[in-house]
Structure formats: C-alpha cells, structure tokens
Write a protein that holds these residues in place. Structure first.
Motif, short mmCIF file in Angstrom:
data_model
loop_
_atom_site.label_atom_id
_atom_site.label_comp_id
_atom_site.label_asym_id
_atom_site.label_seq_id
_atom_site.Cartn_x
_atom_site.Cartn_y
_atom_site.Cartn_z
N ALA A 70 28.71 22.36 61.08
CA ALA A 70 28.63 21.93 59.68
C ALA A 70 28.47 23.13 58.76
O ALA A 70 29.10 23.21 57.70
N ILE A 71 27.64 24.10 59.18
CA ILE A 71 27.44 25.31 58.36
C ILE A 71 28.75 26.10 58.26
O ILE A 71 29.11 26.57 57.18
N ALA A 72 29.45 26.24 59.39
CA ALA A 72 30.72 26.97 59.37
C ALA A 72 31.72 26.26 58.46
O ALA A 72 32.44 26.92 57.68
N ALA A 73 31.78 24.91 58.55
CA ALA A 73 32.71 24.16 57.70
C ALA A 73 32.34 24.32 56.23
O ALA A 73 33.21 24.54 55.37
N GLU A 74 31.04 24.25 55.93
CA GLU A 74 30.58 24.42 54.55
C GLU A 74 30.88 25.84 54.06
O GLU A 74 31.30 26.04 52.92
N LYS A 75 30.71 26.82 54.96
CA LYS A 75 30.97 28.22 54.61
C LYS A 75 32.45 28.41 54.31
O LYS A 75 32.83 29.04 53.31
N ASN A 76 33.31 27.85 55.19
CA ASN A 76 34.75 27.94 54.98
C ASN A 76 35.16 27.26 53.68
O ASN A 76 35.99 27.78 52.93
N ALA A 77 34.58 26.09 53.44
CA ALA A 77 34.89 25.37 52.20
C ALA A 77 34.43 26.17 50.99
O ALA A 77 35.14 26.28 49.97
N ALA A 78 33.22 26.76 51.09
CA ALA A 78 32.70 27.57 49.99
C ALA A 78 33.57 28.80 49.78
O ALA A 78 33.85 29.19 48.62
N MET A 79 34.00 29.42 50.90
CA MET A 79 34.86 30.61 50.79
C MET A 79 36.20 30.24 50.14
O MET A 79 36.71 30.97 49.28
N ALA A 80 36.77 29.11 50.55
CA ALA A 80 38.04 28.66 49.99
C ALA A 80 37.88 28.38 48.49
O ALA A 80 38.73 28.77 47.68
N GLU A 81 36.79 27.72 48.14
CA GLU A 81 36.54 27.42 46.72
C GLU A 81 36.33 28.71 45.94
O GLU A 81 36.83 28.87 44.82
N LEU A 82 35.60 29.65 46.55
CA LEU A 82 35.35 30.94 45.91
C LEU A 82 36.65 31.70 45.71
O LEU A 82 36.89 32.27 44.64
N LYS A 83 37.53 31.68 46.74
CA LYS A 83 38.84 32.35 46.62
C LYS A 83 39.66 31.71 45.52
O LYS A 83 40.32 32.40 44.74
N THR A 84 39.60 30.38 45.48
CA THR A 84 40.35 29.67 44.43
C THR A 84 39.83 30.06 43.06
O THR A 84 40.62 30.36 42.14
N GLN A 85 38.53 30.08 42.91
CA GLN A 85 37.94 30.45 41.62
C GLN A 85 38.24 31.91 41.26
O GLN A 85 38.56 32.22 40.11
N VAL A 86 38.15 32.79 42.29
CA VAL A 86 38.43 34.22 42.03
C VAL A 86 39.89 34.39 41.64
O VAL A 86 40.21 35.14 40.69
N SER A 87 40.77 33.68 42.36
CA SER A 87 42.20 33.82 42.00
C SER A 87 42.48 33.24 40.63
O SER A 87 43.24 33.82 39.84
N THR A 88 41.87 32.10 40.33
CA THR A 88 42.05 31.50 39.00
C THR A 88 41.50 32.44 37.93
O THR A 88 42.15 32.69 36.90
N LEU A 89 40.33 32.98 38.20
CA LEU A 89 39.71 33.91 37.25
C LEU A 89 40.56 35.18 37.11
O LEU A 89 40.77 35.67 35.99
N SER A 90 41.08 35.68 38.23
CA SER A 90 41.93 36.87 38.20
C SER A 90 43.19 36.61 37.40
O SER A 90 43.64 37.45 36.61
N LEU A 91 43.78 35.44 37.62
CA LEU A 91 45.00 35.09 36.86
C LEU A 91 44.68 34.97 35.38
O LEU A 91 45.48 35.43 34.53
N ASN A 92 43.57 34.37 35.04
CA ASN A 92 43.18 34.25 33.63
C ASN A 92 42.98 35.63 33.00
O ASN A 92 43.44 35.89 31.87
N ILE A 93 42.29 36.52 33.75
CA ILE A 93 42.05 37.87 33.23
C ILE A 93 43.38 38.61 33.11
O ILE A 93 43.65 39.26 32.08
N ALA A 94 44.26 38.47 34.12
CA ALA A 94 45.55 39.15 34.06
C ALA A 94 46.38 38.62 32.92
O ALA A 94 47.08 39.37 32.21
N GLU A 95 46.31 37.30 32.74
CA GLU A 95 47.07 36.70 31.65
C GLU A 95 46.60 37.22 30.30
O GLU A 95 47.40 37.57 29.44
N LYS A 96 45.30 37.31 30.13
CA LYS A 96 44.74 37.81 28.87
C LYS A 96 45.10 39.28 28.66
O LYS A 96 45.46 39.70 27.56
N LEU A 97 45.01 40.03 29.75
CA LEU A 97 45.36 41.45 29.65
C LEU A 97 46.83 41.63 29.32
O LEU A 97 47.22 42.45 28.49
#
Length: 163
Positions: free
Chosen positions: A111-138
């Motif tokens: 369960a911890i590994a699944a939660e960690k993977n889910a959190a990592m996936a969500e974090l990657k999604t947020q980082v990529s979304t944030l990176s795209l937003n920053i790149a778009e603004k730049l």
C-alpha cells in the motif's frame, strides 16, 4: 451315734457334697461345659471373623492404594496432555499471529509503495504542468518582443548546429 457330733457333721456334709457333686455332674456340669464350649467356639469364631475382616481391610486398603495410584497416574497423564495441548495452542497462535503480522506488513508495504507511486505520478504531473505553465509564460514574454524572438531563433539554430 449322736447326730450333732462333729464327725457325723463331716460325714453328712461329705455325703451331701458327693451327692450334690454327682447331681451337678449329671445335670449341670454338661450344660455348663456345653455353654462354656459354645462360648469358646463363638469367641474363636469371632476371632476368626475379626482376622478375616482384618485381612479383608488390608486387601481393601491395598486395593484403594492401587486405585489411588492409578488415579494419580491418570491425573498426571491428563495434566501432561492438557499442558502439551496448551503449549501447542500457544505455539500455533504465535505462529498464526506471526504470519498474520507478516501479511499485514507486506500489505502495508504494498500500500505504501502504491501510494508512493501515485504520489510520484501526481507530483510529476504537477511538475510538468507547472513547467509548461512557466515555459508558456516565459515564451509569451520572449515572443512578445520581435527582437527577442529573432535572438531566440538564432540561439536555437546555433544550438542545433552545434549538436
């Protein structure tokens, strides 16, 4: 002869005693001896009966001791069996608890590994979304100026040629 003389008194006393003794022997002696003999027999029978009872009591006591010993042995066997059963139940319970604990730990790790993977996936999604937003603004900032656009294109072309 004088009836009151001491010799005649002894004579008659002796005669009376002999007659009395004969009468006693004939009529009283046999019943008295019979009574004494029957009393002796009843005493002997009572003694024999008492001896028999004593022997029977000894046998009963020995039998009771044997029965008590058998009961003690049986009790000890039952107690030993109960102890072994209790120890086996405790060991089985410990083993079951150990296995269940290991299963729970494995499930928790999964369960911890699944939660960690889910959190990592969500974090990657947020980082990529944030990176795209920053790149778009730049890019918007950089592309809003014509001179900056030209410079960016030249830099990119320079990078492509170098690679």
């Amino acid at each position: 002869m004088q009836l009151t003389s001491p010799e005649s008194l002894i004579f008659w006393t002796t005669i009376i005693f002999v007659v009395f003794f004969i009468l006693l022997r004939k009529f009283a002696w046999k019943p008295i001896l019979g009574a004494v003999q029957s009393r002796e027999e009843s005493i002997n029978n009572a003694l024999a009966s008492a001896e028999s009872a004593r022997l029977e009591m000894q046998n009963l006591t020995a039998s009771n001791e044997r029965i008590l010993q058998e009961a003690r042995v049986e009790r000890d066997a039952l107690l030993k069996e109960a102890r072994e059963m209790r120890e086996k139940m405790i060991a089985d319970s410990k083993e079951e608890a150990q296995l269940q604990g290991e299963r729970m730990i494995a499930q928790a790790k999964t369960a911890i590994a699944a939660e960690k993977n889910a959190a990592m996936a969500e974090l990657k999604t947020q980082v990529s979304t944030l990176s795209l937003n920053i790149a778009e603004k730049l890019l918007k900032d950089e592309l809003s100026n014509k001179e900056a656009q030209t410079k960016l294109v030249e830099n990119m072309l320079g990078d492509v040629k170098l690679n």
